[in-house]
Design an enzyme around this catalytic site. Structure first.
Site, PDB file in Angstrom:
ATOM      1  N   ASP A   1      -5.744   8.422   3.918  1.00  0.00           N
ATOM      2  CA  ASP A   1      -5.604   8.801   2.444  1.00  0.00           C
ATOM      3  C   ASP A   1      -6.923   9.638   1.982  1.00  0.00           C
ATOM      4  O   ASP A   1      -6.887  10.677   1.205  1.00  0.00           O
ATOM      5  CB  ASP A   1      -5.576   7.541   1.639  1.00  0.00           C
ATOM      6  CG  ASP A   1      -4.340   6.972   1.947  1.00  0.00           C
ATOM      7  OD1 ASP A   1      -3.262   7.336   2.535  1.00  0.00           O
ATOM      8  OD2 ASP A   1      -4.099   5.727   1.652  1.00  0.00           O
TER       9      ASP A   1
ATOM     10  N   HIS B   1       0.811  -1.347   0.168  1.00  0.00           N
ATOM     11  CA  HIS B   1      -0.161  -0.029  -0.178  1.00  0.00           C
ATOM     12  C   HIS B   1       0.802   1.198  -0.061  1.00  0.00           C
ATOM     13  O   HIS B   1       0.713   2.389  -0.710  1.00  0.00           O
ATOM     14  CB  HIS B   1      -0.764  -0.128   1.319  1.00  0.00           C
ATOM     15  CG  HIS B   1      -1.872   1.354   1.472  1.00  0.00           C
ATOM     16  ND1 HIS B   1      -3.061   1.187   1.312  1.00  0.00           N
ATOM     17  CD2 HIS B   1      -1.209   2.469   1.788  1.00  0.00           C
ATOM     18  CE1 HIS B   1      -3.544   2.502   1.650  1.00  0.00           C
ATOM     19  NE2 HIS B   1      -2.577   3.115   1.830  1.00  0.00           N
ATOM     20  N   GLU B   2       1.715   1.373   0.935  1.00  0.00           N
ATOM     21  CA  GLU B   2       2.813   2.426   1.004  1.00  0.00           C
ATOM     22  C   GLU B   2       3.463   2.582  -0.234  1.00  0.00           C
ATOM     23  O   GLU B   2       3.678   3.749  -0.674  1.00  0.00           O
ATOM     24  CB  GLU B   2       3.595   2.596   2.186  1.00  0.00           C
ATOM     25  CG  GLU B   2       2.574   2.341   3.490  1.00  0.00           C
ATOM     26  CD  GLU B   2       1.989   3.270   3.757  1.00  0.00           C
ATOM     27  OE1 GLU B   2       2.277   4.614   3.128  1.00  0.00           O
ATOM     28  OE2 GLU B   2       0.822   3.384   4.667  1.00  0.00           O
TER      29      GLU B   2
ATOM     30  N   HIS C   1       1.788   4.544  -2.989  1.00  0.00           N
ATOM     31  CA  HIS C   1       1.912   5.937  -2.914  1.00  0.00           C
ATOM     32  C   HIS C   1       3.152   6.450  -3.295  1.00  0.00           C
ATOM     33  O   HIS C   1       3.440   7.362  -4.157  1.00  0.00           O
ATOM     34  CB  HIS C   1       1.846   6.266  -1.239  1.00  0.00           C
ATOM     35  CG  HIS C   1       0.568   6.253  -0.829  1.00  0.00           C
ATOM     36  ND1 HIS C   1      -0.688   6.639  -1.320  1.00  0.00           N
ATOM     37  CD2 HIS C   1       0.213   5.379   0.530  1.00  0.00           C
ATOM     38  CE1 HIS C   1      -1.579   6.435  -0.316  1.00  0.00           C
ATOM     39  NE2 HIS C   1      -1.024   5.758   0.530  1.00  0.00           N
TER      40      HIS C   1
END
Length: 375
Positions: A161, A58-59, A62
């Protein structure tokens, strides 16, 4: 972030694990051990590790989206409540932030879809919500966690987010600072709600509430700094009167200067006033403990300190300080001589002054030239 351990580097991004994450693993082991013994305990730890592998992906979603706009991600830190990707700077445009913010949850959507597809579409909602039951299917629970991560992260409040998505959409019509303040206020309100629910049901929510409140406050302050920094020059807010050290000084002399002034950072300059480095209070104490007061101060000196010209925007100074994680930024004149310092304290004082100013008042930019600049 303090109390974090490096566990690797991927694509130029350092992956860190906070020490409290290991406490979470211990807690999960004991909780599952009480339910099903040793086998259930280790299965619970494996499941948490799988969940945090999804968090890491997930990170990095980004990070990859940020790289598209030339923004590096120096590190990602894993905490008990999730991951934290630190960007070297904020996106320039609202649509850039929108893309970066949405990239993380999109990764979890893809992971959940792949798991459900691998299970032949047999995973039902009732099964996926049993994430705390070690007797439920491992992959089904993992799919459920990823769906939960999507829903939780898209809550329109900082620091989730969804808060960044909300700010990006608001910033299309409103100022960046105003859009951030709205999203931060919602985040702080959500923190109070989490804290209240934590008192009634799950104490872990209290910890989450504290993190959400502090993170939302930090976002609001950063936006305020960015708003003010755009309207002033580095020379307008720099510290002009400060003590300096000669390269030949000892640590003992540096300590004497530390005690005689209110400074925490001391520039080291040559005979012509050119910056050679910076010595902080912590640097002095470290060398004093290891080598004694007669050690040369230069042995505690940090080099490569970011510099800006006095007539550059303060925004550039703040950006350089954040990217380099430096304790200060050196302000130079037209002859590259040190004329001032910008520190975290001066920026904080600037925000306090701005908050106390009457509505509509603005900092005045200096347009006059000093005698030194004319030479």
């Amino acid at each position: 972030m303090g109390w974090s351990f490096n566990i690797g580097k991927i694509g130029g991004t350092v992956l860190r694990v906070h020490v409290t994450f290991f406490l979470l693993l211990v807690w999960i082991w004991f909780m599952h051990y009480q339910i099903g013994g040793s086998a259930a305990a280790w299965e619970g730890v494996a499941f948490i590790l799988a969940v945090f592998a999804c968090v890491v992906l997930h990170e990095f979603g980004h990070a990859l989206a940020a790289r598209r706009y030339g923004i590096r991600t120096p590190d990602i830190t894993l905490l008990p409540i999730g991951g934290l990707a630190r960007l070297e700077r904020m996106p320039e445009e609202p649509m850039q932030e929108l893309v970066i913010a949405i990239a993380g949850p999109l990764v979890n959507v893809i992971i959940a879809a792949l798991i459900i597809f691998a299970l032949g579409g047999s995973a039902g909602i009732e099964q996926m919500i049993q994430v705390e039951d070690p007797r439920a299917d491992f992959l089904v629970r993992l799919a459920g966690v990823n769906i939960f991560l999507v829903l939780f992260n898209l809550i329109p409040a900082f620091p989730m987010d969804g808060g960044r998505v909300l700010r990006a959409l608001l910033a299309i019509r409103l100022s960046w600072a105003r859009a951030t303040q709205i999203a931060a206020n919602i985040g702080q309100g959500l923190a109070f709600l989490f804290g209240f629910l934590g008192l009634l049901y799950n104490p872990l929510l209290i910890f989450i509430a504290i993190f959400v409140y502090l993170a939302a406050s930090a976002e609001a302050q950063n936006a305020q700094i960015r708003s003010v920094a755009n309207s002033v020059l580095a020379g307008d807010v720099m510290v002009r009167k400060f003590a300096t050290l000669d390269r030949s000084a000892t640590v003992g002399e540096a300590i004497d200067l530390l005690l005689a002034t209110t400074q925490n950072e001391f520039p080291v300059v040559d005979g012509n006033g050119h910056l050679e480095g910076l010595i902080t209070r912590n640097d002095m104490m470290r060398v004093l403990k290891d080598a004694g007061p007669d050690a040369p101060a230069a042995s505690a000196m940090r080099t490569g300190l970011p510099t800006v010209h006095r007539r550059q925007s303060l925004t550039e100074g703040v950006r350089l300080m954040q990217e380099a994680q430096a304790p200060a930024v050196a302000v130079l004149d037209s002859h590259d001589r040190l004329v001032g310092l910008i520190t975290h304290e001066t920026i904080g004082e600037m925000i306090m002054v701005r908050a106390a100013m009457p509505e509509g008042f603005r900092f005045k930019r200096r347009t006059g030239r000093s005698r030194q600049d004319r030479s």
